[in-house]
Design an enzyme around this catalytic site. Structure first.
Site, PDB file in Angstrom:
ATOM      1  N   ARG A 168     -48.874  25.246  92.854  1.00 34.87           N
ATOM      2  CA  ARG A 168     -48.005  24.057  92.780  1.00 34.87           C
ATOM      3  C   ARG A 168     -46.833  24.200  93.753  1.00 34.87           C
ATOM      4  O   ARG A 168     -46.429  23.239  94.400  1.00 34.87           O
ATOM      5  CB  ARG A 168     -47.477  23.881  91.348  1.00 34.87           C
ATOM      6  CG  ARG A 168     -48.538  23.358  90.392  1.00 34.87           C
ATOM      7  CD  ARG A 168     -48.082  23.515  88.950  1.00 34.87           C
ATOM      8  NE  ARG A 168     -46.838  22.834  88.665  1.00 34.87           N
ATOM      9  CZ  ARG A 168     -46.010  23.161  87.672  1.00 34.87           C
ATOM     10  NH1 ARG A 168     -46.314  24.151  86.856  1.00 34.87           N
ATOM     11  NH2 ARG A 168     -44.903  22.487  87.478  1.00 34.87           N
ATOM     12  N   SER A 183     -47.021  24.212  81.494  1.00 37.56           N
ATOM     13  CA  SER A 183     -46.614  25.537  81.991  1.00 37.56           C
ATOM     14  C   SER A 183     -45.624  26.175  81.006  1.00 37.56           C
ATOM     15  O   SER A 183     -45.790  27.318  80.575  1.00 37.56           O
ATOM     16  CB  SER A 183     -45.974  25.358  83.373  1.00 37.56           C
ATOM     17  OG  SER A 183     -45.233  26.483  83.757  1.00 37.56           O
ATOM     18  N   LYS A 187     -46.575  29.229  77.789  1.00 32.30           N
ATOM     19  CA  LYS A 187     -45.887  30.533  77.721  1.00 32.30           C
ATOM     20  C   LYS A 187     -45.133  30.686  76.396  1.00 32.30           C
ATOM     21  O   LYS A 187     -45.114  31.757  75.803  1.00 32.30           O
ATOM     22  CB  LYS A 187     -44.921  30.674  78.908  1.00 32.30           C
ATOM     23  CG  LYS A 187     -45.673  30.954  80.210  1.00 32.30           C
ATOM     24  CD  LYS A 187     -44.757  31.028  81.399  1.00 32.30           C
ATOM     25  CE  LYS A 187     -44.184  29.686  81.738  1.00 32.30           C
ATOM     26  NZ  LYS A 187     -43.665  29.506  83.077  1.00 32.30           N
TER      27      LYS A 187
HETATM   28  N1  URA Z   1     -40.482  26.305  84.286  1.00 30.80           N
HETATM   29  C1  URA Z   1     -41.754  26.731  84.050  1.00 30.80           C
HETATM   30  O1  URA Z   1     -41.977  27.729  83.379  1.00 30.80           O
HETATM   31  N2  URA Z   1     -42.758  26.004  84.566  1.00 30.80           N
HETATM   32  C2  URA Z   1     -42.576  24.907  85.315  1.00 30.80           C
HETATM   33  O2  URA Z   1     -43.536  24.302  85.744  1.00 30.80           O
HETATM   34  C3  URA Z   1     -41.258  24.497  85.562  1.00 30.80           C
HETATM   35  C4  URA Z   1     -40.224  25.205  85.023  1.00 30.80           C
END
Ligand code: URA
Length: 430
Positions: A168, A183, A187
Site C-alpha cells: 500500500r 489493518s 492487529k
Molecule cells: N495504522 C495501521 O496500523 N494501519 C494502517 O493502515 C494505518 C494506520
C-alpha cells in the site's frame, strides 16, 4: 478461482465474497499471488470501497494469517488501546499504568515510530534497562501479577498486514478506510483484548483530515469489533497541533511521568482521563462511566497511577528515570515568534518532521534514534504571543539540518483574530 476475476469484480463495484478474500490473502501470504495483482486489487478497493461485511471478511483473513495471542490465562477483562498515529502522542505511557492501577488488565503489544510519528516502544526503550523483548509466558505472568505488560509485536502477528502495508505504501493506497480499518483491527484482535479503545486522530499530522472521514473510519472499526464480539470505542481527537508540550522520546516520557503525577498538560490529561474511563468501565472496575472518569482523575492525582508506572518499569528491567538527570543535550535553542497574534495552528506534521531531523525519529526502519532530542512547545493553539516570545525550545545534539528552522517557520500559523482553544476530543463513536 482466479485472481483476475476477483480484481474485475472489485473494479466493477461488486462485493468480493468471503471465499474470494480468503483466496487472495492466503495466496499472497504464501507467495502464490504476485504483487502486481494484489496492487491492482488494492487500487480497485481504494476507489470502490468495501461493505461492512467485506471489511469483516478481510480483517478475519488477515487475523488468521498468523499467530493470535492467547490471553485466556489472564484473569479478568483485558483492555487495550490504539492510536492511529500522532505527534507527541505519549498516551499509552499514561493510560497503561493508569488503568492498571485500578485493576484492569493491560496486555499491550506496541510498535516503533516511523517518519513524523513516534512509537511507544522507542519511548519505552529510552528508559535505561527497559526491555520490550519479553517471552509470552513472562508477558502473561506479569499481567496477572501487576496488571500490565507492554511488549513489541512479533513478526508472526498478522503477517498479511506487513506484506499489504508495504505494498500500500508504494502504490498510493494507504488512505483507504476499509484497508486502514482491517489493518488496525486485525492487529488489535490478534493481540487478544476484550475491550479496545481507538484514538483516531484528525488534522494536519494524521491519516484522516476531516471529522467526516474519521467518523466513517471509526464506524467501520467499531462494526468489525462488534462482529468479533469485542467492545470497541473510537475517540476522534485533535491532531491539528501536537499532543501535550513535548515531542521526542525522553521528553515525552518525562511529560507522561508528570501527567501520572497529576502535573500534566490539560489536553493530555483530558484525553487520558476520558479514554481511561471507558477502559475502566468496560473492565467492570466502576459502576458508571462518570464514576470511572472520577476514578481515573483521582488515580492521577493521588499517586497511585505513578506508583503503578514505577512497578511496571521495574518489572521490565527498567530504572525509573530521575527527571533532573534524564535528558542530555548539547544545546537548548529557543525558537521565537516573528509575528504577534493568536496561534491558530501548530502543524503537527512539521513538528514531527523537525524532531525526526534532529535525530529523534527514523526516516527508514533501520535508523538509530537519539532519545534525548526533540521539541518542547511553550505556546499552544489559542494562546496569544508577542514578537520575540519563545514559541518552543529545540533540544539538539550534533545532528542538525538547515531545514529544521524552515519547518518550524511553516508550522506556526499566527493570526490577528482571537482563536478559541480547540477541543481535544471531537466526538466518541461506539
Ligand atoms: N495504522 C495501521 O496500523 N494501519 C494502517 O493502515 C494505518 C494506520
Amino acid at each position: 478461482m482466479r485472481m483476475v476475476d476477483i480484481i474485475v469484480n472489485k473494479r466493477e463495484g461488486n462485493a468480493n465474497t468471503q471465499a474470494e478474500i480468503d483466496f487472495l490473502i492466503n495466496g499472497y501470504v504464501n507467495g502464490e499471488i504476485p504483487d502486481y495483482q494484489i496492487s491492482a486489487w488494492l487500487m480497485a478497493t481504494f476507489f470502490q470501497g468495501m461493505s461492512d461485511e467485506e471489511s469483516f471478511y478481510l480483517t478475519k483473513a488477515m487475523l488468521y494469517s498468523g499467530d493470535i495471542i492467547d490471553l485466556s490465562m489472564v484473569d479478568g477483562v483485558k483492555v487495550d488501546k490504539h492510536s492511529t498515529g500522532g505527534v507527541g502522542d505519549k498516551t499509552t505511557l499514561v493510560l497503561g499504568p493508569l488503568v492498571a492501577s485500578v485493576g484492569a488488565k493491560v496486555a499491550k503489544l506496541s510498535g516503533r515510530g516511523l517518519g513524523h510519528t513516534g512509537g511507544t516502544l522507542d519511548k519505552m526503550e529510552s528508559i535505561e534497562g527497559m526491555s520490550i523483548d519479553i517471552s509470552e509466558e513472562k508477558f502473561i505472568e506479569q499481567v496477572n501479577d501487576i496488571n500490565i505488560a507492554v511488549a513489541g509485536q512479533t513478526k508472526k502477528l498478522v503477517p498479511a498486514d506487513k506484506l499489504l502495508y508495504a505494498l500500500r505504501d508504494v502504490t498510493g493506497t494507504v488512505p483507504s478506510k476499509p484497508l486502514i480499518a482491517s489493518s488496525i483491527m486485525s492487529k488489535k484482535l490478534a493481540s487478544g483484548a476484550d475491550v479496545i479503545c481507538l484514538d483516531v486522530k484528525i488534522g494536519d499530522g494524521a491519516f484522516m483530515k476531516t471529522l467526516e472521514d474519521a467518523k466513517d473510519l471509526s464506524k467501520i472499526m467499531v462494526a468489525i469489533g462488534d462482529s468479533f464480539g469485542k467492545k470497541v470505542t473510537a475517540f476522534i481527537t485533535d491532531m491539528d497541533q501536537p499532543l501535550g508540550h513535548t515531542i521526542g522520546n525522553r521528553l515525552e516520557v518525562k511529560e507522561a511521568m508528570e501527567t501520572l503525577m497529576g502535573n500534566g498538560p490539560e489536553d493530555l490529561e483530558t484525553l487520558c482521563v476520558n479514554i481511561a474511563s471507558y477502559m475502566i468501565y468496560y473492565a467492570n472496575k466502576a459502576e458508571t462511566l462518570e464514576a470511572a472518569k472520577q476514578l481515573a482523575y483521582d488515580q492521577l492525582h493521588n499517586g497511585k497511577a505513578f506508583a503503578k508506572f514505577e512497578e511496571f518499569i521495574q518489572a521490565q528491567g527498567g530504572v525509573v528515570p530521575n527527571l533532573n538527570d534524564f535528558i542530555h543535550v548539547d544545546e537548548v535553542m529557543p525558537y521565537k515568534a516573528k509575528k504577534a497574534g493568536y496561534i491558530k495552528q501548530i502543524k503537527a506534521l512539521n513538528i514531527g518532521l523537525a524532531s525526526m531531523k534532529l535525530g529523534g525519529g527514523r526516516e527508514t526502519k533501520e535508523q538509530d534514534i537519539d532519545p534525548n532530542v526533540g521539541i518542547v512547545l511553550h505556546k499552544k493553539v489559542g494562546q496569544c504571543v508577542e514578537v520575540g516570545e519563545v514559541l518552543c525550545d529545540i533540544y539538539r545534539n550534533q545532528k542538525w539540518s538547515d531545514d529544521i528552522l524552515g519547518l518550524l517557520d511553516d508550522a506556526y500559523c499566527i493570526v490577528e483574530e482571537v482563536v478559541e482553544t480547540p477541543e481535544t476530543i471531537k466526538t466518541i463513536i461506539g
